[in-house]
Design a protein around this motif. Structure first.
Motif, short mmCIF file in Angstrom:
data_model
loop_
_atom_site.label_atom_id
_atom_site.label_comp_id
_atom_site.label_asym_id
_atom_site.label_seq_id
_atom_site.Cartn_x
_atom_site.Cartn_y
_atom_site.Cartn_z
N GLU A 116 -0.04 -9.55 -7.90
CA GLU A 116 -1.37 -9.46 -7.29
C GLU A 116 -1.29 -8.70 -5.97
N GLU A 504 -20.42 0.87 -15.31
CA GLU A 504 -20.61 -0.54 -15.66
C GLU A 504 -22.06 -0.84 -16.03
N GLN A 554 -16.27 -10.03 -26.23
CA GLN A 554 -15.81 -8.80 -25.59
C GLN A 554 -16.63 -8.51 -24.35
N GLN A 557 -15.50 -10.84 -21.52
CA GLN A 557 -14.23 -10.39 -20.95
C GLN A 557 -14.43 -9.18 -20.05
N TRP A 558 -15.31 -8.27 -20.46
CA TRP A 558 -15.58 -7.07 -19.66
C TRP A 558 -16.22 -7.46 -18.32
N ASN A 561 -13.47 -8.88 -16.11
CA ASN A 561 -12.41 -7.95 -15.74
C ASN A 561 -12.72 -6.58 -16.30
N ARG A 562 -13.05 -5.64 -15.45
CA ARG A 562 -13.42 -4.30 -15.88
C ARG A 562 -12.17 -3.52 -16.33
N ASP A 563 -11.57 -4.03 -17.41
CA ASP A 563 -10.34 -3.43 -17.94
C ASP A 563 -10.73 -2.49 -19.09
N MET A 564 -10.32 -1.22 -18.99
CA MET A 564 -10.67 -0.24 -20.01
C MET A 564 -10.08 -0.59 -21.37
N ASN A 565 -9.02 -1.41 -21.40
CA ASN A 565 -8.46 -1.82 -22.69
C ASN A 565 -9.47 -2.62 -23.51
N ILE A 566 -10.32 -3.38 -22.81
CA ILE A 566 -11.35 -4.15 -23.51
C ILE A 566 -12.30 -3.19 -24.22
N ASN A 568 -11.63 -0.07 -25.03
CA ASN A 568 -10.87 0.65 -26.06
C ASN A 568 -10.68 -0.18 -27.32
#
Length: 608
Positions: A116, A504, A554, A557-558, A561-566, A568
């Motif tokens: 972190e 977003e 999904q 989760q987005w 956490n603004r994770d591009m894997n979600i 993708n």
């Protein structure tokens, strides 16, 4: 108000941390500072190992070295006394025991070891609430002098720097605002009660009028709904009629053109000069009319959902060269050069309908020539985007388009030019047809233009390797109009989240609309299955609920956490689930709908 108080405290903590970090970096770059020692600033016992900790000037003035940690320790204590903001440098391995981490700081240091980069939490210090922020302190070249003997190297996490903001002033301000709001809203509430009491006294006398007004309103709404339904039926009938008139309209036109051409080439009875001019006029007018009819029929077929899409792997360079050849007479007559650079680089094939792609290119190329200047140029470029689309553009050196008219360019019956001689050459629906075709092929279209300089129209279509988008093609039709239209809309929405860059706000708006419309579709589809006696209704309902749950998961989760894997993972899931569900499950519904058009219409009426 509570959230706002915490937000403001967080911003103050970050500002103080950045201020301390700037001062620390300055002191580190200068290797610390030499000052006159006194009771407040005695020589640092934790720097005794440095040979030059204490020096003396040529004039006899004794000086002692303050390293950055020593400087910041003094400054944060003074700052706390003046403003109440606490600052501290700490670590798991210490030079100065006074810097020992408390329980909260020790937990934050362990989180840094886990990867972190920032910890922000509410915590108590001496029984009082504080907003605490801590970020890691990373070893640099300037840190090695004082801390290198402890085994730390450049790039290691030496410890952490924390800032603690007292929350009491922020919460006190929030409470004051809360009290003000309670007072003002209380007054409004009392006024509202008075108004309600006054209105209640009149209610008895107005009840009859309301009933009458309600009856009139219901009749009006009923008439409007009926008019809307009739308009939709009429518009659909118009589109279907025009689409079905393709053969009837084109056949006589082609016959006229054919006979006119035969008159031109008949060597047995050659035409006089005057007759030849008349035949030329017939051919020019007939070809112009045929182009107009084709454009109107294309738009009508698209509106009536009668356009056929057949997918294949297509080389954009080959199709472009073919279109350039087909329009050669048009651009040669005006001395315009058409240059395609698509063949100069290895471009991926697109997965699309070759006939429709040719139609798109011909429309754009014809406009680029028509609205160009004599002796101008049309340059065609292309490249693959990072999101799996082939971007190709046509740039002309023509009249350009004013920016205030950009939004009208792709609207039906909008003329690109105000010049009546140019505008009269078309119906104003060529670009509208082009845009609709591009969107049907899961692509997007746009333009850039500068008045008097020229215009660039660009199109992006998915390449063969793009597995995130779907094209609504004939293989996805199940033969039930209502369901097919819904599927087409859902596929369009799922494609919308495959266009990068996507911020977003755009993602949240699209995903909410996708969920809402999918639920609406599932309700309609289940109503159709129910009225038609479909045997696997419960199985379909279960699959529908599972699909909505997966998307909601999904989305959740987005939002956390603004994770591009979600994102993708969501894109291929939407594509594979929708295609498989349509082809394997929904396709089974069509046989049960035979002869039940009226029952389906009645069942769907309640959905609007």
């Amino acid at each position: 108000l509570q959230k706002q108080a915490l937000y403001l405290a967080t911003q103050e903590a970050k500002a103080n941390w950045n201020k301390d970090q700037a001062l620390r970096q300055w002191a580190t770059r200068h290797g610390g500072l030499y000052v006159k020692p006194d009771e407040r600033t005695p020589p640092n016992p934790y720097l005794e190992f440095l040979p030059n900790r204490d020096v003396e000037t040529k004039g006899g003035q004794k000086l002692t070295l303050m390293n950055p940690a020593y400087i910041m320790n003094q400054m944060t204590k003074e700052f706390e006394g003046m403003y109440g903001v606490k600052g501290k440098i700490t670590g798991q391995i210490l030079l100065n025991p006074d810097n020992e981490a408390d329980l909260w700081e020790l937990d934050a240091l362990k989180k840094f070891d886990a990867g972190e980069t920032e910890v922000i939490e509410q915590s108590r210090i001496d029984g009082l609430k504080y907003l605490r922020l801590m970020r890691p302190m990373v070893m640099t070249e300037g840190c090695v002098l004082c801390h290198g003997h402890l085994g730390f190297k450049v790039g290691d996490i030496r410890g952490g720097v924390s800032i603690s903001i007292p929350l009491a002033p922020y919460f006190a301000t929030a409470q004051e605002s809360k009290n003000s709001i309670l007072i003002t809203h209380g007054l409004i509430w009392l006024f509202g009660l008075s108004t309600i009491a006054f209105v209640a006294r009149r209610k008895h006398f107005q009840e009859k009028e309301k009933i009458q007004d309600s009856q009139v309103l219901n009749e009006t709404v009923s008439q409007l709904l009926k008019a809307k339904e009739e308009a939709e039926i009429s518009n659909s009938a118009k589109s279907k009629f025009l689409a079905s008139m393709s053969h009837e309209l084109r056949t006589p036109l082609n016959a006229v053109l054919g006979f006119a051409q035969m008159l031109q080439i008949d060597q047995n009875t050659p035409l006089t000069t005057s007759q030849g001019l008349h035949v030329e006029s017939i051919l020019d007018g007939g070809n112009h009319l045929l182009r107009l009819v084709n454009e109107i029929l294309d738009l009508s077929k698209i509106e009536a959902d009668q356009i056929s899409i057949s997918l294949e792997e297509v080389d954009i360079s080959d199709v472009t060269n073919e279109c350039i050849g087909l329009t050669r007479t048009l651009w040669k007559q005006r001395g315009i050069k058409v240059i395609s650079n698509l063949g100069k680089k290895q471009l991926p094939h697109v997965r699309t309908d070759k006939v429709r792609l040719k139609q798109i290119l011909l429309n754009l190329l014809s406009n680029a020539v028509k609205f160009n200047k004599v002796g101008g140029k049309v340059i065609i470029e292309g490249h693959e985007t990072d999101s799996g689309f082939l971007h190709f553009s046509l740039t002309d050196t023509g009249v350009g388009i004013p920016k205030d008219r950009f939004s009208d360019i792709f609207v039906e019956f909008h003329q690109l030019s105000d010049d009546p001689m140019i505008a009269s050459e078309g119906t104003g629906i060529g670009l509208a047809v082009t845009k609709t075709l591009v969107e049907r092929l899961a692509g997007h279209i746009g333009l850039e233009s500068e008045e008097g300089i020229g215009s660039t129209f660009w199109v992006e279509l998915p390449v063969v390797s793009n597995k995130n988008v779907m094209v609504w093609a004939d293989n996805l039709r199940i033969g039930v109009d209502a369901i097919d239209r819904d599927h087409q809309r859902i596929i369009s929405l799922s494609n919308a989240i495959s266009y990068d860059p996507l911020n977003e706000v755009e993602f949240n708006v699209i995903i909410e609309e996708l969920i809402d419309y999918t639920r609406y579709h599932f309700d309609r589809e289940e109503a159709i299955m129910k009225v038609c006696g479909y045997p696997d209704l419960e199985k379909q309902q279960s699959q529908h609920q599972e699909f909505i749950s997966r998307i909601k998961e999904q989305e959740s989760q987005w939002n956390k956490n603004r994770d591009m894997n979600i994102l993708n993972n969501l894109r291929p899931f939407l594509r594979s689930w929708l295609v498989a569900h349509i082809e394997k499950e929904d396709a089974k519904i069509a046989p049960y709908t035979k002869g039940k058009a009226e029952e389906i219409r009645v069942a769907l009426k309640r959905f609007g």
